[in-house]
Design an enzyme around this catalytic site. Structure first.
Site, short mmCIF file in Angstrom:
data_model
loop_
_atom_site.label_atom_id
_atom_site.label_comp_id
_atom_site.label_asym_id
_atom_site.label_seq_id
_atom_site.Cartn_x
_atom_site.Cartn_y
_atom_site.Cartn_z
N CYS A 55 -3.98 -6.05 -6.48
CA CYS A 55 -2.65 -5.79 -5.94
C CYS A 55 -1.95 -4.82 -6.87
O CYS A 55 -1.71 -5.14 -8.04
CB CYS A 55 -1.85 -7.08 -5.80
SG CYS A 55 -0.14 -6.81 -5.26
N HIS B 227 -8.55 -1.52 3.51
CA HIS B 227 -7.38 -1.10 4.27
C HIS B 227 -7.82 -0.28 5.47
O HIS B 227 -8.77 0.50 5.40
CB HIS B 227 -6.44 -0.25 3.40
CG HIS B 227 -5.80 -1.00 2.28
ND1 HIS B 227 -4.58 -1.62 2.41
CD2 HIS B 227 -6.23 -1.26 1.03
CE1 HIS B 227 -4.28 -2.22 1.26
NE2 HIS B 227 -5.26 -2.02 0.41
N GLU C 241 -0.29 -7.34 5.39
CA GLU C 241 -1.24 -7.69 4.33
C GLU C 241 -2.12 -8.85 4.74
O GLU C 241 -1.64 -9.86 5.25
CB GLU C 241 -0.49 -8.04 3.03
CG GLU C 241 0.01 -6.85 2.26
CD GLU C 241 0.27 -7.15 0.80
OE1 GLU C 241 -0.70 -7.54 0.10
OE2 GLU C 241 1.41 -7.02 0.37
N CYS D 126 3.09 -2.76 -0.35
CA CYS D 126 1.73 -3.06 -0.81
C CYS D 126 1.26 -1.87 -1.63
O CYS D 126 1.17 -0.76 -1.10
CB CYS D 126 0.81 -3.32 0.38
SG CYS D 126 -0.92 -3.55 -0.07
N GLY E 273 -2.01 -0.59 -0.53
CA GLY E 273 -1.79 -0.02 0.80
C GLY E 273 -1.14 1.35 0.74
O GLY E 273 -1.49 2.25 1.52
#
Length: 285
Positions: free
Chosen positions: A78, A168, A217, A226, A229
């Site tokens: 993350c 993703h 998410e 994110c 992301g």
């Protein structure tokens, strides 16, 4: 019942909020269950998940990170949480380094802390190089489909698969504000193409190197931001000829600066991190 009080810190990066615990000080025997309980925004602390900061096991790392989503599933990486860890370890006196190497399940990430007046104003994270191959376990479900095209709720979505340590699927749309992220994000996360689930981004390229993005998410649902992301979105924009290698990705909770370096192939993410509040929580038995 034996009471075991654990000190926690609530932090957020661009609105992506997690509960942080110093795992070198406190043992969390069942972090998946704790993540579910503590993430509840009505009955718990509230957040997108639980982050444990620990001692490293890999040579050359300074600290380690484990992250559990609000549904208890463990994530490999993350970006927003890694920036928060940089601020946490520096401002709590766990290190005086301004370059911190963080061990994650997706590799060691380098955090470059931008310190002003003894405080970490922002953090640049070397997110390493993106990967583009659909993992082998996803491939069978894609057979018979045009590459990069998925179906959900009677609609067709053409997207770009990018892995930034976690998967993703980035979909460019004409108007992200009109996209039903809650409906389609949940469907696409659990699409047969992704037996282990996938993060879903809906993005719109604006002017001046700005990309507007919203995220669903994996394991948490809609979040304000994110980090991985944002990186995946910027990379997908380059791959599809929509943007240059540097972009500002505007998410619901804030803006992240993303640069995909041409020389080393790494993606660099810069953004802030903030403390929200601290407290103690009873783990019970």
């Amino acid at each position: 019942m034996t009471r075991r009080l654990v000190k926690f810190t609530k932090m957020h990066g661009a609105g992506n909020d997690y509960v942080y615990v110093n795992g070198m000080q406190y043992d969390i025997p069942d972090p998946a269950a704790v993540a579910v309980e503590w993430s509840d925004r009505h009955k718990g602390i509230g957040g997108d998940g639980l982050v444990l900061i620990g001692a490293p096991t890999a040579a050359g790392a300074d600290f380690s990170m484990r992250i559990f989503n609000a549904d208890g599933s463990e994530a490999a990486m993350c970006g927003n949480a890694s920036r928060c860890i940089g601020k946490y370890v520096y401002e709590k006196g766990l290190t005086r380094k301004t370059t911190v190497r963080l061990e994650t399940p997706s590799g060691i990430k380098t955090l470059m802390l931008h310190v002003d007046g003894g405080r970490v104003a922002s953090v640049t994270v070397d997110m390493l190089a993106p990967a583009f191959d659909v993992p082998a376990q996803y491939a069978p479900a894609l057979c018979g489909m045009p590459p990069g095209v998925l179906h959900a709720g009677g609609a067709e979505f053409a997207g770009t698969f990018v892995s930034m340590g976690n998967p993703h699927f980035v979909i460019f749309v004409d108007d992200v504000g009109l996209t039903d992220v809650a409906r389609y994000g949940g469907m696409l996360e659990r699409n047969e193409a992704f037996p282990d689930g996938c993060n879903i981004e809906f993005a719109q390229v604006l002017t001046g190197g700005v990309i507007r993005a919203r995220v669903w998410e994996r394991g948490s649902g809609i979040t304000l931001a994110c980090g991985t992301g944002a990186c995946a979105t910027a990379v997908a924009a380059v791959l599809t000829g929509r943007s240059g290698r540097s972009a500002e990705v505007v998410m619901d909770g804030g803006t992240l600066g993303i640069r995909w370096d041409k020389d080393d192939g790494h993606v660099y993410m810069t953004g802030g991190a903030d403390f929200v509040f601290e407290g103690e929580k009873d783990l019970g038995n």
